[in-house]
Write an enzyme that holds these catalytic residues in place. Sequence first.
Site, mmCIF file in Angstrom:
data_model
loop_
_atom_site.group_PDB
_atom_site.id
_atom_site.type_symbol
_atom_site.label_atom_id
_atom_site.label_comp_id
_atom_site.label_asym_id
_atom_site.label_seq_id
_atom_site.Cartn_x
_atom_site.Cartn_y
_atom_site.Cartn_z
ATOM 1 N N GLY A 52 -12.111 -4.638 1.653
ATOM 2 C CA GLY A 52 -13.043 -5.609 1.088
ATOM 3 C C GLY A 52 -14.406 -4.954 0.871
ATOM 4 N N ASP A 74 -11.074 -6.885 -2.910
ATOM 5 C CA ASP A 74 -11.744 -8.194 -2.848
ATOM 6 C C ASP A 74 -13.187 -8.048 -2.417
ATOM 7 O OD1 ASP A 74 -11.965 -8.821 0.249
ATOM 8 O OD2 ASP A 74 -10.077 -7.804 -0.084
ATOM 9 N N GLU A 80 0.818 -1.219 0.000
ATOM 10 C CA GLU A 80 0.000 0.000 0.000
ATOM 11 C C GLU A 80 0.853 1.270 0.000
ATOM 12 O OE1 GLU A 80 -3.774 -1.741 2.571
ATOM 13 O OE2 GLU A 80 -1.979 -1.103 3.623
ATOM 14 N N MET A 100 -8.968 -3.226 8.250
ATOM 15 C CA MET A 100 -8.488 -3.601 9.580
ATOM 16 C C MET A 100 -7.856 -2.453 10.383
ATOM 17 S SD MET A 100 -7.013 -7.397 8.604
ATOM 18 C CE MET A 100 -6.645 -7.830 10.285
ATOM 19 N N GLU A 101 -7.956 -1.215 9.886
ATOM 20 C CA GLU A 101 -7.266 -0.120 10.597
ATOM 21 C C GLU A 101 -8.012 1.213 10.647
ATOM 22 O OE1 GLU A 101 -5.704 -1.530 7.803
ATOM 23 O OE2 GLU A 101 -4.482 -3.011 8.864
HETATM 24 N N1 ADE Z 1 -8.501 -5.505 3.527
HETATM 25 C C1 ADE Z 1 -8.694 -5.844 2.247
HETATM 26 N N2 ADE Z 1 -9.651 -6.769 2.131
HETATM 27 C C2 ADE Z 1 -10.081 -7.041 3.386
HETATM 28 C C3 ADE Z 1 -11.018 -7.938 3.924
HETATM 29 N N3 ADE Z 1 -11.722 -8.744 3.142
HETATM 30 N N4 ADE Z 1 -11.181 -7.967 5.265
HETATM 31 C C4 ADE Z 1 -10.453 -7.138 6.060
HETATM 32 N N5 ADE Z 1 -9.540 -6.296 5.608
HETATM 33 C C5 ADE Z 1 -9.340 -6.224 4.281
#
Ligand code: ADE
Length: 237
Positions: free
Chosen positions: A80, A205, A13, A181-182
């Site tokens: 995501g 994703d 990133e 996640m942050e």
């Molecule tokens: N970062 C990118 N894709 C993610 C996902 N599916 N879950 C958590 N963090 C992510």
Amino acid sequence: MKSFGIITAMEEEISDLKNMIDVEKIIESAKIKFYVGKIDFDKKIILVKSGIGKVNMAACAQHLIDKFNIDVLINIGVGGAINDKLTVGDLVIAKDLVQYDFDLSAFKHPIGFIPDIEKKFFDADKKILELAKKFYSEQEKNTDNKNNMYFGRIASGDRFVCDQKDKDFIKNNFSADCVEMEGATAAQVGFLNNIPFAVIRVISDSANSNAVANYNQSVDSVTKNYLKLIEYVIKNY
Ligand code: ADE
């Protein structure tokens, strides 16, 4: 001169962002490397990779504030898709953020609600949102070069979401558009320190059973999609 703290969680990133700034020095502190430099001579940048997850982000963001005296905090990375309208490569700009795994429901608090500060959602800096909208409308004139951009809610937690049940939980309880996640931790640290913050993500994703395959295929390429937006926001702030 305004100082921008820019945090990503991972090498994938941050790597292109390093090329965007004129790095003047690298300072190592708390086992983290801070790239100190400029964009356009008049915007100071402290670029840093925090490591993955909420604790890494909180520690790194607070360090940026205490040691580098930043004026604005921006977290950038991949995410995501929770909203099914979003596809790989789309940009998501957080209007607000929530920690979906902060759970004091045993004490009758809604999930995500943090009683100490009486907050569940953290609102992003309005000026950055306005600049992102302006960038998008200017970009619209040049259709060859356009990424979809979505303004919505980001939910953060210490888990890579790759299961439809978890995705549905986040969608149904938080009406979130994107998961990562942050971001919500950067938001909370910004809020606690009265520092304007923004979180900008690109979808890597679908956050369901295809997520790991999607992610592995896209992570190296989609991170290019936010570069022009970040540059525009910083130059025009
Ligand atoms: N970062 C990118 N894709 C993610 C996902 N599916 N879950 C958590 N963090 C992510």
